[in-house]
Write a protein that holds these residues in place. Structure first.
Motif, short mmCIF file in Angstrom:
data_model
loop_
_atom_site.label_atom_id
_atom_site.label_comp_id
_atom_site.label_asym_id
_atom_site.label_seq_id
_atom_site.Cartn_x
_atom_site.Cartn_y
_atom_site.Cartn_z
N VAL A 181 0.85 -1.12 0.01
CA VAL A 181 0.07 0.07 -0.11
C VAL A 181 0.90 1.26 0.13
O VAL A 181 0.64 2.39 -0.86
N ARG A 182 1.95 1.28 0.77
CA ARG A 182 2.72 2.22 0.84
C ARG A 182 3.48 2.72 -0.55
O ARG A 182 3.79 3.78 -0.90
N LEU A 183 4.02 1.46 -1.31
CA LEU A 183 4.47 1.48 -2.32
C LEU A 183 3.51 2.10 -3.38
O LEU A 183 4.18 2.98 -4.21
N GLU A 184 2.45 1.53 -3.45
CA GLU A 184 1.50 2.33 -4.60
C GLU A 184 1.39 3.79 -4.32
O GLU A 184 1.48 4.58 -5.16
N LYS A 185 0.87 4.16 -3.11
CA LYS A 185 0.99 5.68 -2.87
C LYS A 185 2.33 6.45 -3.20
O LYS A 185 2.28 7.37 -3.78
N ALA A 186 3.61 5.86 -3.08
CA ALA A 186 4.63 6.56 -3.35
C ALA A 186 4.97 6.68 -4.87
O ALA A 186 5.32 7.60 -5.43
N VAL A 203 -7.67 -5.81 -20.05
CA VAL A 203 -8.11 -6.92 -19.19
C VAL A 203 -7.59 -6.24 -17.77
O VAL A 203 -6.71 -5.55 -17.87
N ALA A 204 -8.08 -6.94 -16.73
CA ALA A 204 -7.62 -6.26 -15.30
C ALA A 204 -6.51 -6.43 -15.02
O ALA A 204 -5.51 -5.99 -14.29
N GLN A 205 -5.45 -7.48 -15.76
CA GLN A 205 -3.98 -7.75 -15.53
C GLN A 205 -3.01 -6.64 -15.88
O GLN A 205 -1.94 -6.49 -15.55
N VAL A 206 -3.62 -5.48 -16.59
CA VAL A 206 -2.58 -4.32 -17.00
C VAL A 206 -2.70 -3.43 -15.67
O VAL A 206 -1.89 -2.57 -15.68
N LEU A 207 -3.60 -3.63 -14.61
CA LEU A 207 -3.67 -2.93 -13.47
C LEU A 207 -2.62 -3.12 -12.35
O LEU A 207 -2.15 -4.24 -12.40
N ASP A 215 -1.15 -4.38 -9.02
CA ASP A 215 -1.58 -5.72 -8.30
C ASP A 215 -2.82 -5.01 -7.21
O ASP A 215 -3.90 -5.74 -7.34
N ALA A 216 -2.75 -3.85 -6.56
CA ALA A 216 -3.71 -3.55 -5.63
C ALA A 216 -5.10 -3.36 -6.30
O ALA A 216 -6.14 -3.73 -5.87
N TYR A 217 -4.92 -2.88 -7.44
CA TYR A 217 -6.30 -2.35 -8.16
C TYR A 217 -6.93 -3.56 -8.95
O TYR A 217 -7.93 -3.61 -8.92
N ARG A 218 -5.99 -4.39 -9.61
CA ARG A 218 -6.32 -5.65 -9.97
C ARG A 218 -7.28 -6.58 -8.80
O ARG A 218 -8.19 -7.05 -9.35
N ASP A 219 -6.56 -6.68 -7.60
CA ASP A 219 -7.22 -7.26 -6.74
C ASP A 219 -8.61 -6.78 -6.43
O ASP A 219 -9.59 -7.54 -6.32
N VAL A 236 -11.74 -4.28 1.88
CA VAL A 236 -10.47 -4.13 2.78
C VAL A 236 -9.92 -5.57 3.14
O VAL A 236 -8.95 -6.09 2.77
N PRO A 237 -10.89 -6.34 4.11
CA PRO A 237 -10.51 -7.57 4.61
C PRO A 237 -10.24 -8.48 3.46
O PRO A 237 -9.34 -9.42 3.58
N ARG A 238 -10.79 -8.58 2.28
CA ARG A 238 -10.74 -9.62 1.31
C ARG A 238 -9.38 -9.14 0.55
O ARG A 238 -9.06 -9.95 -0.18
N ILE A 239 -8.92 -8.05 0.56
CA ILE A 239 -7.39 -7.91 0.13
C ILE A 239 -6.41 -8.05 1.15
O ILE A 239 -5.13 -7.62 0.61
#
Length: 175
Positions: free
Chosen positions: A31-36, A96-100, A102-106, A124-127
């Protein structure tokens, strides 16, 4: 003194706890990496825009008679990797969703598998994230971005479904 099977069982339990701790830590770091990455992307785009505006301003020279000459058309320069890259591309036919990331694809996959609309606090708990206010709000931001880019629909406030594409769909966002 414990028997060998008991000792192995105790070590296995300790290793399982350690794996779970590391998985939770990895999820937090993701999550921190995605925000960065998002922050970096915004800064790179801003820097490029400022450089372009400054180049255009310096190219418009004032001639001796007081008239300005037209600025030359800016040339497209090759940018280093990642500059100006949109992390979540707009949905289009065949994508397709695979271009997203990881966090968005999930998130898209969880919403796609759901029988009905989901809220951020249900996703949130599902990811694999703790259901804290910060994680819920971060996920809600990602959900909103997916709606903006056409991957998801928000039929009712805070309730997200997979976007309906194609002829005959009744999307509120498309009007």
């Amino acid at each position: 003194m414990a028997s060998l099977p008991e000792e192995l069982q105790a070590r296995e339990a300790a290793a399982r706890v350690r794996v779970e701790e590391l998985q939770a830590e990895a999820a937090k770091l993701a999550v921190r990496l995605e925000k960065a990455r998002e922050d970096l992307s915004r800064l790179e785009v801003t820097r490029e825009t400022v450089a372009q505006v400054l180049a255009e301003l310096s190219a418009a020279k004032v001639e001796p008679d007081g008239l300005t000459q037209d600025a030359p058309e800016p040339k497209e320069a090759s940018a280093p990797h990642g500059i100006g890259v949109m992390m979540v591309p707009p949905w289009r036919e065949g994508l397709v969703a695979q271009v997203l990331p990881d966090a968005y694809r999930d998130i898209v996959e969880i919403v796609a598998d759901a029988p009905g609309p989901l809220q951020a606090k249900q996703i949130v708990p599902r990811i694999g994230l703790p259901t804290t206010t910060g994680k819920i709000e971060g996920t809600r931001g990602k959900l909103k971005r997916l709606v903006e880019r056409g991957w998801l629909d928000e039929d009712a406030p805070g309730r997200f479904t997979l976007a309906r594409h194609g002829p005959g769909t009744d999307r509120a966002n498309s009007q």
